[in-house]
Design a protein around this motif. Sequence first.
Motif, PDB file in Angstrom:
ATOM      1  N   ILE A  95       0.839  -1.191   0.000  1.00 11.75           N
ATOM      2  CA  ILE A  95       0.000   0.000   0.000  1.00 11.75           C
ATOM      3  C   ILE A  95       0.881   1.250   0.000  1.00 11.75           C
ATOM      4  CG2 ILE A  95      -1.711   1.328   1.296  1.00 11.75           C
ATOM      5  CD1 ILE A  95      -2.676  -1.379   2.452  1.00 11.75           C
ATOM      6  N   SER A  96       1.856   1.253   0.894  1.00 15.21           N
ATOM      7  CA  SER A  96       2.742   2.411   0.969  1.00 15.21           C
ATOM      8  C   SER A  96       4.030   2.048   1.694  1.00 15.21           C
ATOM      9  CB  SER A  96       2.061   3.571   1.701  1.00 15.21           C
ATOM     10  OG  SER A  96       1.880   3.263   3.064  1.00 15.21           O
ATOM     11  N   ARG A  97       5.036   2.862   1.444  1.00 14.25           N
ATOM     12  CA  ARG A  97       6.303   2.792   2.182  1.00 14.25           C
ATOM     13  C   ARG A  97       6.515   4.166   2.791  1.00 14.25           C
ATOM     14  NH1 ARG A  97       9.450  -1.652  -0.011  1.00 14.25           N
ATOM     15  NH2 ARG A  97       8.589  -2.343  -2.014  1.00 14.25           N
ATOM     16  N   GLY A  98       6.982   4.193   4.010  1.00 17.73           N
ATOM     17  CA  GLY A  98       7.138   5.494   4.653  1.00 17.73           C
ATOM     18  C   GLY A  98       8.299   5.534   5.609  1.00 17.73           C
ATOM     19  N   TRP A  99       8.637   6.740   5.991  1.00 18.08           N
ATOM     20  CA  TRP A  99       9.673   6.967   6.989  1.00 18.08           C
ATOM     21  C   TRP A  99       9.077   7.804   8.115  1.00 18.08           C
ATOM     22  CZ3 TRP A  99      14.437   4.775   6.999  1.00 18.08           C
ATOM     23  CH2 TRP A  99      14.877   4.196   5.800  1.00 18.08           C
ATOM     24  N   ILE A 103       5.493   7.220   0.378  1.00 18.50           N
ATOM     25  CA  ILE A 103       5.250   7.032  -1.048  1.00 18.50           C
ATOM     26  C   ILE A 103       4.251   5.886  -1.192  1.00 18.50           C
ATOM     27  CG2 ILE A 103       7.315   5.551  -1.294  1.00 18.50           C
ATOM     28  CD1 ILE A 103       7.552   6.697  -4.175  1.00 18.50           C
ATOM     29  N   ARG A 104       3.173   6.152  -1.868  1.00 18.18           N
ATOM     30  CA  ARG A 104       2.119   5.165  -2.008  1.00 18.18           C
ATOM     31  C   ARG A 104       2.379   4.286  -3.234  1.00 18.18           C
ATOM     32  NH1 ARG A 104      -1.389   6.118   1.851  1.00 18.18           N
ATOM     33  NH2 ARG A 104      -2.915   4.665   1.025  1.00 18.18           N
ATOM     34  N   SER A 105       1.613   3.250  -3.367  1.00 23.02           N
ATOM     35  CA  SER A 105       1.868   2.265  -4.421  1.00 23.02           C
ATOM     36  C   SER A 105       1.813   2.888  -5.811  1.00 23.02           C
ATOM     37  CB  SER A 105       0.861   1.120  -4.318  1.00 23.02           C
ATOM     38  OG  SER A 105      -0.465   1.615  -4.431  1.00 23.02           O
ATOM     39  N   GLY A 106       0.987   3.902  -5.977  1.00 21.48           N
ATOM     40  CA  GLY A 106       0.861   4.554  -7.280  1.00 21.48           C
ATOM     41  C   GLY A 106       1.938   5.578  -7.565  1.00 21.48           C
ATOM     42  N   GLY A 107       2.796   5.830  -6.567  1.00 21.13           N
ATOM     43  CA  GLY A 107       3.890   6.769  -6.734  1.00 21.13           C
ATOM     44  C   GLY A 107       3.659   8.130  -6.094  1.00 21.13           C
ATOM     45  N   THR A 108       2.477   8.359  -5.588  1.00 26.02           N
ATOM     46  CA  THR A 108       2.199   9.628  -4.913  1.00 26.02           C
ATOM     47  C   THR A 108       3.037   9.748  -3.651  1.00 26.02           C
ATOM     48  OG1 THR A 108      -0.078   9.553  -5.710  1.00 26.02           O
ATOM     49  CG2 THR A 108       0.394  11.063  -3.907  1.00 26.02           C
ATOM     50  N   THR A 109       3.625  10.924  -3.444  1.00 25.33           N
ATOM     51  CA  THR A 109       4.445  11.145  -2.263  1.00 25.33           C
ATOM     52  C   THR A 109       3.819  12.208  -1.363  1.00 25.33           C
ATOM     53  OG1 THR A 109       5.768  12.779  -3.454  1.00 25.33           O
ATOM     54  CG2 THR A 109       6.586  10.510  -3.415  1.00 25.33           C
ATOM     55  N   HIS A 110       4.169  12.108  -0.097  1.00 25.89           N
ATOM     56  CA  HIS A 110       3.704  13.073   0.895  1.00 25.89           C
ATOM     57  C   HIS A 110       4.856  13.341   1.845  1.00 25.89           C
ATOM     58  CE1 HIS A 110       1.292  15.005   3.987  1.00 25.89           C
ATOM     59  NE2 HIS A 110       1.866  14.195   4.854  1.00 25.89           N
ATOM     60  N   TYR A 111       5.025  14.618   2.199  1.00 27.79           N
ATOM     61  CA  TYR A 111       6.108  15.005   3.098  1.00 27.79           C
ATOM     62  C   TYR A 111       5.570  15.863   4.231  1.00 27.79           C
ATOM     63  CZ  TYR A 111       9.163  13.607  -0.744  1.00 27.79           C
ATOM     64  OH  TYR A 111       9.794  12.893  -1.738  1.00 27.79           O
ATOM     65  N   THR A 147      13.743  13.611   0.093  1.00 21.67           N
ATOM     66  CA  THR A 147      13.094  12.948  -1.039  1.00 21.67           C
ATOM     67  C   THR A 147      12.971  11.458  -0.755  1.00 21.67           C
ATOM     68  OG1 THR A 147      14.039  14.549  -2.601  1.00 21.67           O
ATOM     69  CG2 THR A 147      13.153  12.499  -3.509  1.00 21.67           C
ATOM     70  N   ILE A 148      11.761  10.950  -0.855  1.00 22.88           N
ATOM     71  CA  ILE A 148      11.537   9.519  -0.679  1.00 22.88           C
ATOM     72  C   ILE A 148      11.456   8.875  -2.056  1.00 22.88           C
ATOM     73  CG2 ILE A 148       9.013   9.752  -0.562  1.00 22.88           C
ATOM     74  CD1 ILE A 148       9.048   7.426   1.471  1.00 22.88           C
ATOM     75  N   SER A 149      12.033   7.686  -2.162  1.00 26.30           N
ATOM     76  CA  SER A 149      11.977   6.955  -3.424  1.00 26.30           C
ATOM     77  C   SER A 149      11.956   5.466  -3.117  1.00 26.30           C
ATOM     78  CB  SER A 149      13.161   7.311  -4.321  1.00 26.30           C
ATOM     79  OG  SER A 149      14.384   6.966  -3.703  1.00 26.30           O
ATOM     80  N   ARG A 150      11.806   4.667  -4.143  1.00 32.74           N
ATOM     81  CA  ARG A 150      11.752   3.223  -3.950  1.00 32.74           C
ATOM     82  C   ARG A 150      12.332   2.539  -5.178  1.00 32.74           C
ATOM     83  NH1 ARG A 150       5.256   2.967  -5.127  1.00 32.74           N
ATOM     84  NH2 ARG A 150       5.463   3.430  -7.347  1.00 32.74           N
ATOM     85  N   ASP A 151      12.786   1.331  -4.959  1.00 28.00           N
ATOM     86  CA  ASP A 151      13.233   0.462  -6.038  1.00 28.00           C
ATOM     87  C   ASP A 151      12.464  -0.844  -5.847  1.00 28.00           C
ATOM     88  OD1 ASP A 151      14.529  -1.413  -7.667  1.00 28.00           O
ATOM     89  OD2 ASP A 151      16.444  -0.373  -7.501  1.00 28.00           O
ATOM     90  N   ASN A 152      11.409  -1.019  -6.599  1.00 25.04           N
ATOM     91  CA  ASN A 152      10.563  -2.197  -6.404  1.00 25.04           C
ATOM     92  C   ASN A 152      11.313  -3.496  -6.681  1.00 25.04           C
ATOM     93  OD1 ASN A 152       8.301  -0.707  -5.646  1.00 25.04           O
ATOM     94  ND2 ASN A 152       7.644  -0.423  -7.769  1.00 25.04           N
TER      95      ASN A 152
END
Length: 118
Positions: free
Chosen positions: A30-34, A49-57, A66-71
């Motif tokens: 669903i999401s990854r967060g810090w 960062i949510r599954s669709g790529g939307t970010t919130h700070y 900056t939050i990012s991910r490598d699936n």
Amino acid sequence: QLVESGGGLVQTGGSLRLSCAASGSPFSIISRGWYRQAPGKQRELVAEIRSGGTTHYADSVQGRFTISRDNAKNTAYLQMNSLKVEDTAVYYCNLEYRNSYGFREASRGQGTQVTVSS
């Protein structure tokens, strides 16, 4: 299981990059967060960062983090620039997902210390 790395001691204005590697294969992320928690303060969401790529700070880090991910690597990152003394805290990564039964679950890492000196 989530394992954070990349914390440490840095001077004001410096940068750090946190990593959060997840083991296993959650059924549906669903999401990854810090999050972070400073001594005597409540835990706060720093970035998500949510599954669709939307970010919130959080307002306090907007424009600096900056939050990012490598699936493919099942890893999330938090690039922290222009660090301030008030960013000092233990940083935890968080993973929200749905299990194979469709129920929402969350996992949290053990935390990594970030200390910013003046």
